[in-house]
Design an enzyme around this catalytic site. Structure first.
Site, PDB file in Angstrom:
ATOM      1  N   HIS A 129       0.984  -1.165   0.104  1.00  0.00           N
ATOM      2  CA  HIS A 129      -0.031  -0.121   0.103  1.00  0.00           C
ATOM      3  C   HIS A 129       0.882   1.295  -0.030  1.00  0.00           C
ATOM      4  O   HIS A 129       1.850   0.891   0.825  1.00  0.00           O
ATOM      5  CB  HIS A 129      -0.812   0.142   1.157  1.00  0.00           C
ATOM      6  CG  HIS A 129      -1.703  -1.033   1.467  1.00  0.00           C
ATOM      7  ND1 HIS A 129      -1.466  -2.276   2.174  1.00  0.00           N
ATOM      8  CD2 HIS A 129      -3.127  -1.060   1.383  1.00  0.00           C
ATOM      9  CE1 HIS A 129      -2.461  -2.934   2.252  1.00  0.00           C
ATOM     10  NE2 HIS A 129      -3.358  -2.387   1.686  1.00  0.00           N
ATOM     11  N   ASP A 143       2.075   2.131   3.302  1.00  0.00           N
ATOM     12  CA  ASP A 143       3.029   1.218   4.223  1.00  0.00           C
ATOM     13  C   ASP A 143       4.609   1.394   3.848  1.00  0.00           C
ATOM     14  O   ASP A 143       5.442   1.178   4.751  1.00  0.00           O
ATOM     15  CB  ASP A 143       3.096  -0.321   3.545  1.00  0.00           C
ATOM     16  CG  ASP A 143       1.829  -0.976   3.335  1.00  0.00           C
ATOM     17  OD1 ASP A 143       0.788  -0.419   4.073  1.00  0.00           O
ATOM     18  OD2 ASP A 143       1.417  -1.766   2.760  1.00  0.00           O
ATOM     19  N   GLU A 177     -10.752  -6.621  -4.420  1.00  0.00           N
ATOM     20  CA  GLU A 177     -10.641  -7.815  -3.633  1.00  0.00           C
ATOM     21  C   GLU A 177     -11.912  -7.729  -2.737  1.00  0.00           C
ATOM     22  O   GLU A 177     -12.104  -6.969  -1.739  1.00  0.00           O
ATOM     23  CB  GLU A 177      -9.475  -7.330  -2.193  1.00  0.00           C
ATOM     24  CG  GLU A 177      -9.173  -8.465  -1.698  1.00  0.00           C
ATOM     25  CD  GLU A 177      -7.669  -8.278  -0.769  1.00  0.00           C
ATOM     26  OE1 GLU A 177      -6.813  -7.660  -1.490  1.00  0.00           O
ATOM     27  OE2 GLU A 177      -7.706  -8.398   0.545  1.00  0.00           O
ATOM     28  N   GLU A 194      -8.949 -13.563  -1.268  1.00  0.00           N
ATOM     29  CA  GLU A 194      -8.110 -13.776   0.103  1.00  0.00           C
ATOM     30  C   GLU A 194      -8.999 -15.082   0.922  1.00  0.00           C
ATOM     31  O   GLU A 194     -10.324 -14.847   0.914  1.00  0.00           O
ATOM     32  CB  GLU A 194      -8.313 -12.617   0.850  1.00  0.00           C
ATOM     33  CG  GLU A 194      -7.648 -12.994   2.192  1.00  0.00           C
ATOM     34  CD  GLU A 194      -6.908 -11.599   2.824  1.00  0.00           C
ATOM     35  OE1 GLU A 194      -6.763 -10.670   2.450  1.00  0.00           O
ATOM     36  OE2 GLU A 194      -6.869 -11.406   3.976  1.00  0.00           O
ATOM     37  N   HIS A 253     -11.241 -13.901   3.716  1.00  0.00           N
ATOM     38  CA  HIS A 253     -12.486 -13.033   3.126  1.00  0.00           C
ATOM     39  C   HIS A 253     -13.518 -14.126   3.047  1.00  0.00           C
ATOM     40  O   HIS A 253     -14.702 -13.907   3.233  1.00  0.00           O
ATOM     41  CB  HIS A 253     -11.983 -12.183   2.279  1.00  0.00           C
ATOM     42  CG  HIS A 253     -10.999 -10.974   2.763  1.00  0.00           C
ATOM     43  ND1 HIS A 253     -10.621 -10.197   1.770  1.00  0.00           N
ATOM     44  CD2 HIS A 253     -10.326 -10.851   3.694  1.00  0.00           C
ATOM     45  CE1 HIS A 253      -9.766  -9.288   2.527  1.00  0.00           C
ATOM     46  NE2 HIS A 253      -9.657  -9.578   3.821  1.00  0.00           N
ATOM     47  N   ASP A 290      -4.867 -13.668  -2.288  1.00  0.00           N
ATOM     48  CA  ASP A 290      -4.294 -13.478  -1.010  1.00  0.00           C
ATOM     49  C   ASP A 290      -4.127 -14.414  -0.216  1.00  0.00           C
ATOM     50  O   ASP A 290      -5.557 -14.796   0.530  1.00  0.00           O
ATOM     51  CB  ASP A 290      -4.957 -12.235  -0.388  1.00  0.00           C
ATOM     52  CG  ASP A 290      -4.429 -10.851  -0.822  1.00  0.00           C
ATOM     53  OD1 ASP A 290      -3.571 -10.782  -1.800  1.00  0.00           O
ATOM     54  OD2 ASP A 290      -4.727  -9.729  -0.231  1.00  0.00           O
ATOM     55  N   ASP A 295     -11.105 -11.388  10.755  1.00  0.00           N
ATOM     56  CA  ASP A 295     -10.084 -11.745  10.089  1.00  0.00           C
ATOM     57  C   ASP A 295      -8.904 -11.850  10.557  1.00  0.00           C
ATOM     58  O   ASP A 295      -7.857 -10.791  10.710  1.00  0.00           O
ATOM     59  CB  ASP A 295     -10.249 -10.529   8.823  1.00  0.00           C
ATOM     60  CG  ASP A 295      -9.125 -10.697   7.492  1.00  0.00           C
ATOM     61  OD1 ASP A 295      -8.881 -11.945   7.482  1.00  0.00           O
ATOM     62  OD2 ASP A 295      -9.054  -9.761   6.916  1.00  0.00           O
ATOM     63  N   ASP A 343      -5.875 -13.313   9.510  1.00  0.00           N
ATOM     64  CA  ASP A 343      -4.844 -13.223   8.804  1.00  0.00           C
ATOM     65  C   ASP A 343      -3.391 -13.979   9.143  1.00  0.00           C
ATOM     66  O   ASP A 343      -2.405 -13.574   9.074  1.00  0.00           O
ATOM     67  CB  ASP A 343      -4.273 -11.452   8.528  1.00  0.00           C
ATOM     68  CG  ASP A 343      -5.211 -10.836   7.758  1.00  0.00           C
ATOM     69  OD1 ASP A 343      -5.807 -11.348   6.774  1.00  0.00           O
ATOM     70  OD2 ASP A 343      -5.283  -9.522   8.093  1.00  0.00           O
ATOM     71  N   ASP A 353      -0.821 -12.216   2.419  1.00  0.00           N
ATOM     72  CA  ASP A 353      -1.408 -11.222   3.278  1.00  0.00           C
ATOM     73  C   ASP A 353      -1.760 -11.837   4.459  1.00  0.00           C
ATOM     74  O   ASP A 353      -2.816 -12.085   4.988  1.00  0.00           O
ATOM     75  CB  ASP A 353      -2.743 -10.962   2.494  1.00  0.00           C
ATOM     76  CG  ASP A 353      -3.318  -9.415   2.866  1.00  0.00           C
ATOM     77  OD1 ASP A 353      -2.851  -8.764   4.068  1.00  0.00           O
ATOM     78  OD2 ASP A 353      -4.198  -9.038   2.344  1.00  0.00           O
TER      79      ASP A 353
HETATM   80  C1  XUL Z   1      -7.463  -6.450   4.160  1.00  0.00           C
HETATM   81  C2  XUL Z   1      -6.836  -6.852   3.125  1.00  0.00           C
HETATM   82  C3  XUL Z   1      -5.797  -5.870   2.359  1.00  0.00           C
HETATM   83  C4  XUL Z   1      -5.870  -5.783   0.909  1.00  0.00           C
HETATM   84  C5  XUL Z   1      -5.237  -4.778   0.359  1.00  0.00           C
HETATM   85  O1  XUL Z   1      -8.469  -7.357   4.938  1.00  0.00           O
HETATM   86  O2  XUL Z   1      -6.742  -7.934   3.037  1.00  0.00           O
HETATM   87  O3  XUL Z   1      -4.495  -5.986   2.883  1.00  0.00           O
HETATM   88  O4  XUL Z   1      -5.396  -6.840   0.660  1.00  0.00           O
HETATM   89  O5  XUL Z   1      -5.575  -3.574   0.852  1.00  0.00           O
HETATM   90 CO    CO Z   2      -5.841  -8.887   1.440  1.00  0.00          CO
END
Ligand code: XUL
Ligand code: CO
Length: 433
Positions: free
Chosen positions: A99, A102, A230, A266, A269, A294, A305, A307, A337
Protein backbone atom coordinates in the site's frame (compact mmCIF):
# COMPACT_ATOMS: atom_id res chain seq x y z
CA UNK A 1 23.09 -4.25 4.55
CA UNK A 2 21.13 -3.66 7.76
CA UNK A 3 21.75 -5.96 10.72
CA UNK A 4 18.05 -6.75 11.25
CA UNK A 5 18.36 -10.34 9.98
CA UNK A 6 21.91 -10.80 11.28
CA UNK A 7 22.87 -14.47 11.44
CA UNK A 8 20.08 -15.61 9.09
CA UNK A 9 21.23 -16.85 5.70
CA UNK A 10 19.42 -17.56 2.46
CA UNK A 11 16.70 -20.16 3.05
CA UNK A 12 17.82 -23.40 1.35
CA UNK A 13 15.71 -26.22 -0.07
CA UNK A 14 16.48 -29.33 1.98
CA UNK A 15 13.61 -31.69 1.17
CA UNK A 16 10.78 -33.21 3.26
CA UNK A 17 13.16 -34.89 5.73
CA UNK A 18 14.73 -31.61 6.88
CA UNK A 19 14.10 -30.53 10.48
CA UNK A 20 15.54 -27.04 9.97
CA UNK A 21 12.72 -24.50 10.61
CA UNK A 22 14.45 -22.06 8.28
CA UNK A 23 14.72 -24.45 5.31
CA UNK A 24 12.18 -25.29 2.61
CA UNK A 25 10.96 -28.84 2.62
CA UNK A 26 8.74 -28.57 -0.49
CA UNK A 27 9.35 -25.19 -2.16
CA UNK A 28 11.89 -25.81 -4.88
CA UNK A 29 11.52 -22.79 -7.21
CA UNK A 30 13.09 -24.39 -10.31
CA UNK A 31 11.24 -27.73 -10.04
CA UNK A 32 8.89 -28.20 -12.98
CA UNK A 33 5.29 -28.99 -12.06
CA UNK A 34 2.73 -29.41 -14.86
CA UNK A 35 4.95 -27.72 -17.42
CA UNK A 36 5.95 -24.64 -15.41
CA UNK A 37 8.43 -24.10 -12.60
CA UNK A 38 7.06 -23.98 -9.07
CA UNK A 39 8.09 -20.33 -8.99
CA UNK A 40 5.96 -19.62 -12.08
CA UNK A 41 3.01 -21.69 -10.87
CA UNK A 42 2.84 -19.96 -7.47
CA UNK A 43 4.25 -16.47 -8.11
CA UNK A 44 4.75 -15.89 -4.37
CA UNK A 45 4.68 -12.35 -3.01
CA UNK A 46 5.56 -10.90 0.40
CA UNK A 47 3.11 -8.25 1.70
CA UNK A 48 4.86 -5.11 2.93
CA UNK A 49 1.86 -4.16 5.05
CA UNK A 50 1.81 -7.10 7.45
CA UNK A 51 5.52 -7.86 7.53
CA UNK A 52 6.97 -4.38 7.89
CA UNK A 53 4.21 -1.92 8.80
CA UNK A 54 2.06 -3.79 11.34
CA UNK A 55 3.06 -2.97 14.95
CA UNK A 56 1.47 -6.03 16.61
CA UNK A 57 -1.50 -4.28 18.22
CA UNK A 58 -4.90 -5.74 19.10
CA UNK A 59 -8.09 -4.09 20.50
CA UNK A 60 -6.71 -4.43 24.04
CA UNK A 61 -3.15 -3.33 23.61
CA UNK A 62 -0.81 -1.51 21.28
CA UNK A 63 2.51 -2.20 19.70
CA UNK A 64 4.43 -5.34 20.67
CA UNK A 65 7.01 -5.29 17.89
CA UNK A 66 10.01 -3.02 18.20
CA UNK A 67 11.31 -2.37 14.73
CA UNK A 68 14.04 0.21 14.19
CA UNK A 69 12.01 1.80 11.35
CA UNK A 70 8.83 2.43 13.36
CA UNK A 71 7.78 6.03 14.04
CA UNK A 72 10.59 7.48 11.99
CA UNK A 73 10.42 9.75 8.96
CA UNK A 74 11.93 9.16 5.55
CA UNK A 75 15.20 7.87 7.03
CA UNK A 76 13.26 5.06 8.71
CA UNK A 77 11.33 4.39 5.49
CA UNK A 78 14.63 3.90 3.66
CA UNK A 79 15.82 1.45 6.33
CA UNK A 80 12.48 -0.39 6.03
CA UNK A 81 13.02 -0.72 2.26
CA UNK A 82 16.51 -2.17 2.86
CA UNK A 83 15.17 -4.70 5.37
CA UNK A 84 12.25 -5.65 3.11
CA UNK A 85 14.49 -6.43 0.14
CA UNK A 86 16.89 -8.28 2.45
CA UNK A 87 13.98 -10.47 3.49
CA UNK A 88 12.93 -11.09 -0.14
CA UNK A 89 16.50 -12.25 -0.83
CA UNK A 90 16.62 -14.48 2.25
CA UNK A 91 13.33 -16.11 1.23
CA UNK A 92 14.08 -16.15 -2.50
CA UNK A 93 10.55 -14.88 -3.21
CA UNK A 94 9.99 -13.37 -6.67
CA UNK A 95 7.33 -10.72 -5.86
CA UNK A 96 6.19 -8.18 -3.26
CA UNK A 97 3.09 -6.01 -2.75
CA UNK A 98 2.48 -2.72 -0.94
CA UNK A 99 0.00 0.00 0.00
CA UNK A 100 1.26 3.55 -0.58
CA UNK A 101 1.18 4.28 3.16
CA UNK A 102 3.10 1.10 4.07
CA UNK A 103 6.26 2.29 2.41
CA UNK A 104 6.52 5.99 3.30
CA UNK A 105 5.12 8.28 6.01
CA UNK A 106 2.04 10.36 5.34
CA UNK A 107 2.96 14.02 4.80
CA UNK A 108 1.15 17.25 5.76
CA UNK A 109 -0.50 17.33 2.33
CA UNK A 110 -1.31 14.79 -0.36
CA UNK A 111 1.46 16.29 -2.48
CA UNK A 112 4.01 15.66 0.29
CA UNK A 113 2.72 12.11 0.89
CA UNK A 114 3.02 11.38 -2.83
CA UNK A 115 6.54 12.80 -2.94
CA UNK A 116 7.49 10.49 -0.06
CA UNK A 117 6.09 7.45 -1.87
CA UNK A 118 7.86 8.41 -5.11
CA UNK A 119 11.16 8.79 -3.29
CA UNK A 120 10.86 5.26 -1.88
CA UNK A 121 9.72 4.02 -5.30
CA UNK A 122 13.04 5.28 -6.70
CA UNK A 123 14.78 3.03 -4.18
CA UNK A 124 12.46 0.13 -5.04
CA UNK A 125 13.19 0.55 -8.76
CA UNK A 126 16.91 0.25 -8.08
CA UNK A 127 16.51 -2.72 -5.76
CA UNK A 128 14.20 -4.49 -8.23
CA UNK A 129 16.88 -4.03 -10.87
CA UNK A 130 19.60 -5.41 -8.58
CA UNK A 131 17.66 -8.39 -7.19
CA UNK A 132 15.22 -9.33 -9.98
CA UNK A 133 12.34 -9.12 -7.46
CA UNK A 134 9.15 -7.79 -9.12
CA UNK A 135 6.02 -5.97 -7.96
CA UNK A 136 2.91 -8.20 -7.98
CA UNK A 137 0.64 -5.28 -7.15
CA UNK A 138 0.42 -1.87 -5.61
CA UNK A 139 -2.59 -0.30 -3.92
CA UNK A 140 -3.70 2.83 -2.09
CA UNK A 141 -4.57 2.78 1.58
CA UNK A 142 -8.01 4.44 1.60
CA UNK A 143 -9.03 3.17 5.02
CA UNK A 144 -6.54 3.99 7.81
CA UNK A 145 -6.64 7.80 7.93
CA UNK A 146 -9.67 9.25 9.76
CA UNK A 147 -10.63 11.24 6.65
CA UNK A 148 -11.82 7.90 5.21
CA UNK A 149 -13.87 6.82 8.23
CA UNK A 150 -17.14 7.15 6.25
CA UNK A 151 -15.74 5.72 3.05
CA UNK A 152 -13.48 6.79 0.20
CA UNK A 153 -15.33 6.50 -3.15
CA UNK A 154 -18.59 6.07 -1.20
CA UNK A 155 -18.06 8.95 1.24
CA UNK A 156 -21.01 11.39 1.57
CA UNK A 157 -18.44 14.21 1.26
CA UNK A 158 -17.40 14.83 -2.39
CA UNK A 159 -14.04 16.22 -1.22
CA UNK A 160 -13.15 12.81 0.23
CA UNK A 161 -14.11 11.20 -3.12
CA UNK A 162 -11.75 13.68 -4.81
CA UNK A 163 -8.92 13.03 -2.33
CA UNK A 164 -9.30 9.26 -2.82
CA UNK A 165 -9.29 9.67 -6.61
CA UNK A 166 -6.06 11.69 -6.45
CA UNK A 167 -4.46 9.14 -4.13
CA UNK A 168 -5.40 6.22 -6.41
CA UNK A 169 -4.05 8.12 -9.44
CA UNK A 170 -0.69 8.49 -7.68
CA UNK A 171 -0.62 4.87 -6.49
CA UNK A 172 -1.45 3.63 -10.01
CA UNK A 173 1.30 5.84 -11.46
CA UNK A 174 3.84 4.39 -9.02
CA UNK A 175 2.64 0.81 -9.65
CA UNK A 176 2.96 1.38 -13.41
CA UNK A 177 6.41 2.85 -13.03
CA UNK A 178 7.59 -0.16 -11.00
CA UNK A 179 6.23 -2.58 -13.61
CA UNK A 180 3.46 -3.91 -11.32
CA UNK A 181 1.65 -6.94 -12.72
CA UNK A 182 -1.67 -5.81 -11.17
CA UNK A 183 -3.28 -2.96 -9.27
CA UNK A 184 -5.58 -3.82 -6.32
CA UNK A 185 -8.60 -2.00 -4.91
CA UNK A 186 -9.80 -3.26 -1.56
CA UNK A 187 -12.74 -1.15 -0.38
CA UNK A 188 -11.84 -1.15 3.29
CA UNK A 189 -14.34 1.56 4.18
CA UNK A 190 -16.66 1.14 1.19
CA UNK A 191 -19.72 -0.05 3.06
CA UNK A 192 -21.83 1.16 5.95
CA UNK A 193 -22.48 0.82 9.66
CA UNK A 194 -26.14 1.86 9.74
CA UNK A 195 -28.75 2.45 7.04
CA UNK A 196 -30.09 5.32 9.17
CA UNK A 197 -27.36 7.62 7.82
CA UNK A 198 -26.68 5.88 4.48
CA UNK A 199 -28.00 6.44 0.96
CA UNK A 200 -26.97 3.07 -0.41
CA UNK A 201 -28.02 3.69 -4.01
CA UNK A 202 -26.00 6.87 -4.22
CA UNK A 203 -22.95 5.23 -2.63
CA UNK A 204 -23.07 2.27 -5.05
CA UNK A 205 -23.41 4.63 -8.04
CA UNK A 206 -20.37 6.58 -6.85
CA UNK A 207 -18.34 3.39 -6.35
CA UNK A 208 -19.16 2.43 -9.95
CA UNK A 209 -18.10 5.83 -11.32
CA UNK A 210 -14.91 5.73 -9.28
CA UNK A 211 -13.96 2.31 -10.63
CA UNK A 212 -14.76 3.38 -14.21
CA UNK A 213 -12.40 6.34 -13.77
CA UNK A 214 -9.65 4.00 -12.51
CA UNK A 215 -10.10 1.79 -15.60
CA UNK A 216 -10.09 4.83 -17.92
CA UNK A 217 -6.88 6.12 -16.33
CA UNK A 218 -5.23 2.70 -16.59
CA UNK A 219 -5.83 2.79 -20.36
CA UNK A 220 -4.75 6.41 -20.63
CA UNK A 221 -1.32 5.73 -19.11
CA UNK A 222 -1.02 2.34 -20.84
CA UNK A 223 -0.73 0.32 -17.64
CA UNK A 224 -0.64 -3.27 -18.93
CA UNK A 225 -1.46 -4.92 -15.59
CA UNK A 226 -4.82 -6.19 -14.34
CA UNK A 227 -7.12 -4.12 -12.13
CA UNK A 228 -8.29 -6.32 -9.25
CA UNK A 229 -11.07 -5.88 -6.69
CA UNK A 230 -10.63 -7.73 -3.41
CA UNK A 231 -13.97 -8.91 -2.00
CA UNK A 232 -14.64 -8.95 1.76
CA UNK A 233 -18.03 -9.19 3.50
CA UNK A 234 -17.44 -7.21 6.69
CA UNK A 235 -14.67 -5.63 8.79
CA UNK A 236 -13.95 -2.81 9.03
CA UNK A 237 -17.51 -1.76 8.05
CA UNK A 238 -20.40 -3.94 9.13
CA UNK A 239 -21.72 -4.25 5.57
CA UNK A 240 -19.01 -4.09 2.90
CA UNK A 241 -20.29 -3.52 -0.64
CA UNK A 242 -17.78 -5.98 -2.18
CA UNK A 243 -19.21 -8.87 -0.14
CA UNK A 244 -17.93 -11.79 -2.19
CA UNK A 245 -17.00 -12.77 -5.75
CA UNK A 246 -20.59 -13.12 -6.95
CA UNK A 247 -21.54 -9.71 -5.53
CA UNK A 248 -18.51 -8.08 -7.17
CA UNK A 249 -19.40 -9.69 -10.51
CA UNK A 250 -22.92 -8.23 -10.36
CA UNK A 251 -21.45 -4.80 -9.55
CA UNK A 252 -18.94 -5.02 -12.43
CA UNK A 253 -21.66 -6.08 -14.86
CA UNK A 254 -23.88 -3.19 -13.82
CA UNK A 255 -21.14 -0.74 -14.80
CA UNK A 256 -19.97 -2.68 -17.88
CA UNK A 257 -16.59 -3.47 -16.29
CA UNK A 258 -16.70 -7.28 -16.17
CA UNK A 259 -14.12 -7.58 -18.95
CA UNK A 260 -11.86 -4.92 -17.41
CA UNK A 261 -11.61 -5.92 -13.76
CA UNK A 262 -10.89 -9.25 -12.06
CA UNK A 263 -10.86 -10.35 -8.43
CA UNK A 264 -8.15 -10.85 -5.82
CA UNK A 265 -9.54 -13.62 -3.60
CA UNK A 266 -8.36 -13.82 0.01
CA UNK A 267 -8.75 -17.06 1.95
CA UNK A 268 -9.90 -15.38 5.18
CA UNK A 269 -12.35 -13.13 3.38
CA UNK A 270 -13.96 -16.15 1.68
CA UNK A 271 -14.40 -17.77 5.09
CA UNK A 272 -15.91 -14.58 6.59
CA UNK A 273 -18.43 -14.58 3.71
CA UNK A 274 -19.52 -18.10 4.70
CA UNK A 275 -17.80 -19.70 1.71
CA UNK A 276 -14.77 -21.90 1.21
CA UNK A 277 -11.71 -20.51 -0.56
CA UNK A 278 -12.18 -22.97 -3.44
CA UNK A 279 -15.82 -21.91 -3.80
CA UNK A 280 -14.71 -18.32 -4.41
CA UNK A 281 -12.03 -19.46 -6.88
CA UNK A 282 -14.48 -21.68 -8.78
CA UNK A 283 -17.07 -18.87 -8.85
CA UNK A 284 -14.54 -16.40 -10.26
CA UNK A 285 -13.36 -18.96 -12.83
CA UNK A 286 -16.94 -19.71 -13.91
CA UNK A 287 -17.63 -15.97 -14.34
CA UNK A 288 -14.32 -15.27 -16.09
CA UNK A 289 -12.94 -12.90 -13.45
CA UNK A 290 -10.33 -14.95 -11.58
CA UNK A 291 -7.22 -12.81 -11.06
CA UNK A 292 -5.07 -13.35 -7.99
CA UNK A 293 -4.97 -14.72 -4.46
CA UNK A 294 -4.23 -13.37 -0.98
CA UNK A 295 -2.88 -16.40 0.89
CA UNK A 296 -3.60 -16.65 4.61
CA UNK A 297 -6.06 -18.41 6.90
CA UNK A 298 -8.60 -17.41 9.53
CA UNK A 299 -9.10 -19.02 12.90
CA UNK A 300 -12.33 -21.01 12.44
CA UNK A 301 -13.42 -20.27 16.02
CA UNK A 302 -13.25 -16.48 15.75
CA UNK A 303 -15.51 -14.33 13.64
CA UNK A 304 -12.92 -11.89 12.35
CA UNK A 305 -10.08 -11.65 9.90
CA UNK A 306 -7.08 -13.09 11.74
CA UNK A 307 -4.75 -13.13 8.70
CA UNK A 308 -2.68 -16.07 9.96
CA UNK A 309 -0.13 -17.77 7.76
CA UNK A 310 -1.57 -20.69 5.78
CA UNK A 311 -0.87 -24.08 7.39
CA UNK A 312 -3.52 -26.45 6.09
CA UNK A 313 -2.12 -28.32 3.08
CA UNK A 314 -5.28 -30.36 2.24
CA UNK A 315 -7.43 -27.20 2.10
CA UNK A 316 -4.83 -25.34 0.05
CA UNK A 317 -4.46 -28.34 -2.30
CA UNK A 318 -8.14 -28.24 -3.25
CA UNK A 319 -7.95 -24.49 -3.85
CA UNK A 320 -4.86 -24.88 -6.07
CA UNK A 321 -6.57 -27.76 -7.91
CA UNK A 322 -9.34 -25.32 -8.93
CA UNK A 323 -6.80 -22.63 -9.85
CA UNK A 324 -5.02 -25.13 -12.13
CA UNK A 325 -8.38 -26.20 -13.55
CA UNK A 326 -9.06 -22.54 -14.37
CA UNK A 327 -5.80 -22.45 -16.36
CA UNK A 328 -3.46 -21.37 -13.54
CA UNK A 329 -2.23 -17.91 -12.66
CA UNK A 330 -1.53 -15.33 -15.36
CA UNK A 331 -0.82 -11.85 -13.98
CA UNK A 332 -1.86 -12.95 -10.46
CA UNK A 333 0.11 -14.63 -7.72
CA UNK A 334 0.00 -15.89 -4.14
CA UNK A 335 0.38 -12.77 -2.02
CA UNK A 336 1.10 -13.57 1.64
CA UNK A 337 -1.47 -11.23 3.18
CA UNK A 338 -0.57 -12.93 6.45
CA UNK A 339 0.81 -11.62 9.71
CA UNK A 340 2.74 -13.25 12.51
CA UNK A 341 1.05 -13.32 15.92
CA UNK A 342 1.78 -10.37 18.20
CA UNK A 343 3.87 -12.56 20.51
CA UNK A 344 6.14 -13.62 17.64
CA UNK A 345 8.63 -10.85 18.26
CA UNK A 346 11.84 -11.98 16.61
CA UNK A 347 13.11 -11.47 13.06
CA UNK A 348 13.40 -15.25 12.65
CA UNK A 349 9.66 -15.58 13.44
CA UNK A 350 9.00 -13.49 10.34
CA UNK A 351 11.22 -15.74 8.22
CA UNK A 352 9.91 -19.01 9.71
CA UNK A 353 6.30 -17.92 9.13
CA UNK A 354 6.94 -17.28 5.45
CA UNK A 355 8.96 -20.47 5.04
CA UNK A 356 6.09 -22.51 6.53
CA UNK A 357 3.40 -20.74 4.51
CA UNK A 358 5.32 -21.00 1.24
CA UNK A 359 6.01 -24.68 1.93
CA UNK A 360 2.30 -25.32 2.49
CA UNK A 361 1.57 -23.78 -0.93
CA UNK A 362 4.33 -25.85 -2.56
CA UNK A 363 3.15 -29.08 -0.91
CA UNK A 364 -0.42 -28.24 -1.95
CA UNK A 365 0.72 -27.52 -5.52
CA UNK A 366 2.36 -30.96 -5.72
CA UNK A 367 -0.83 -32.61 -4.44
CA UNK A 368 -3.03 -30.59 -6.81
CA UNK A 369 -0.77 -31.46 -9.75
CA UNK A 370 -0.93 -35.16 -8.84
CA UNK A 371 -4.73 -34.92 -8.67
CA UNK A 372 -4.78 -33.20 -12.05
CA UNK A 373 -2.47 -35.76 -13.64
CA UNK A 374 -4.42 -38.71 -12.21
CA UNK A 375 -7.58 -37.18 -13.68
CA UNK A 376 -9.95 -39.06 -11.33
CA UNK A 377 -12.01 -36.02 -10.36
CA UNK A 378 -12.22 -34.77 -13.94
CA UNK A 379 -13.33 -38.22 -15.12
CA UNK A 380 -16.04 -38.50 -12.45
CA UNK A 381 -17.27 -35.00 -13.34
CA UNK A 382 -17.38 -35.82 -17.05
CA UNK A 383 -19.38 -38.99 -16.36
CA UNK A 384 -21.82 -37.12 -14.13
CA UNK A 385 -22.67 -34.67 -16.89
CA UNK A 386 -22.28 -37.13 -19.81
CA UNK A 387 -26.00 -37.01 -20.60
CA UNK A 388 -25.53 -33.45 -21.82
CA UNK A 389 -23.17 -34.59 -24.57
CA UNK A 390 -26.01 -36.00 -26.67
CA UNK A 391 -27.30 -33.96 -29.61
CA UNK A 392 -30.80 -34.14 -28.21
CA UNK A 393 -29.79 -32.66 -24.85
CA UNK A 394 -27.85 -29.87 -26.54
CA UNK A 395 -30.77 -29.09 -28.86
CA UNK A 396 -33.02 -28.72 -25.81
CA UNK A 397 -30.96 -25.71 -24.65
CA UNK A 398 -31.94 -23.90 -27.82
CA UNK A 399 -35.56 -24.98 -27.54
CA UNK A 400 -38.52 -23.68 -25.49
CA UNK A 401 -40.69 -24.87 -22.61
CA UNK A 402 -43.62 -26.03 -24.78
CA UNK A 403 -41.47 -28.15 -27.09
CA UNK A 404 -39.67 -29.68 -24.12
CA UNK A 405 -42.94 -30.39 -22.33
CA UNK A 406 -44.33 -32.08 -25.46
CA UNK A 407 -41.26 -34.35 -25.65
CA UNK A 408 -41.51 -35.32 -21.95
CA UNK A 409 -45.13 -36.26 -22.59
CA UNK A 410 -44.43 -38.09 -25.87
CA UNK A 411 -41.52 -40.14 -24.50
CA UNK A 412 -43.01 -40.61 -21.03
CA UNK A 413 -39.72 -39.44 -19.45
CA UNK A 414 -39.16 -40.79 -15.92
CA UNK A 415 -35.68 -39.64 -14.73
CA UNK A 416 -34.01 -42.01 -12.23
CA UNK A 417 -31.85 -40.41 -9.49
CA UNK A 418 -28.15 -41.40 -9.51
CA UNK A 419 -25.60 -41.31 -6.69
CA UNK A 420 -23.50 -38.14 -6.37
CA UNK A 421 -20.66 -40.32 -4.93
CA UNK A 422 -19.50 -37.60 -2.53
CA UNK A 423 -17.72 -39.89 -0.04
CA UNK A 424 -15.98 -41.82 -2.81
CA UNK A 425 -14.71 -38.54 -4.27
CA UNK A 426 -13.59 -37.29 -0.86
CA UNK A 427 -11.71 -40.54 -0.33
CA UNK A 428 -10.14 -40.15 -3.73
CA UNK A 429 -8.91 -36.64 -2.83
CA UNK A 430 -7.45 -37.99 0.41
CA UNK A 431 -5.16 -40.29 -1.57
CA UNK A 432 -3.28 -37.21 -2.80
CA UNK A 433 -3.28 -34.76 0.12
C1 XUL B 1 -7.62 -6.36 4.33
C2 XUL B 1 -6.79 -6.81 3.20
C3 XUL B 1 -5.89 -5.82 2.53
C4 XUL B 1 -5.94 -5.88 1.05
C5 XUL B 1 -5.23 -4.73 0.36
O1 XUL B 1 -8.36 -7.35 4.93
O2 XUL B 1 -6.82 -7.97 2.87
O3 XUL B 1 -4.59 -6.07 2.91
O4 XUL B 1 -5.34 -7.06 0.61
O5 XUL B 1 -5.68 -3.50 0.77
CO1 CO C 1 -5.93 -8.96 1.33
Amino acid sequence: MSDFFAGIGKVPFEGPESDDPLAYRYYEPARVVLGKTMEEQLRIAVAYWHSFAWPGGDPFGGQTFERPWFDGGMEAARLKADVAFEMFSILGTPFYTFHDRDVAPEGRSLAESSRNVREIADIFAKKQEETGVRLLWGTANLFSNRRFMSGAATNPDPDVFAYAAAQVKDALDVTHRLGGANYVLWGGREGYETLLNTDMKQELDHAGRFLSMVVDYKHKIGFPGTILIEPKPQEPTKHQYDYDVATVFGFLQRFGLEKEVKVNIEVGHAVLAGHSFEHEIATAAALGIFGSVDANRNDYQSGWDTDQFPNNAPEMALAIYYILKAGGLTTGGFNFDSKIRRQSLDPQDLIAAHVGGIDICAKALLAAAAMTEDGGLAKALKERYAGWESAEAQAMLGSDLETIAARVDREGLEPQPRSGRQEMLENWVNRFV
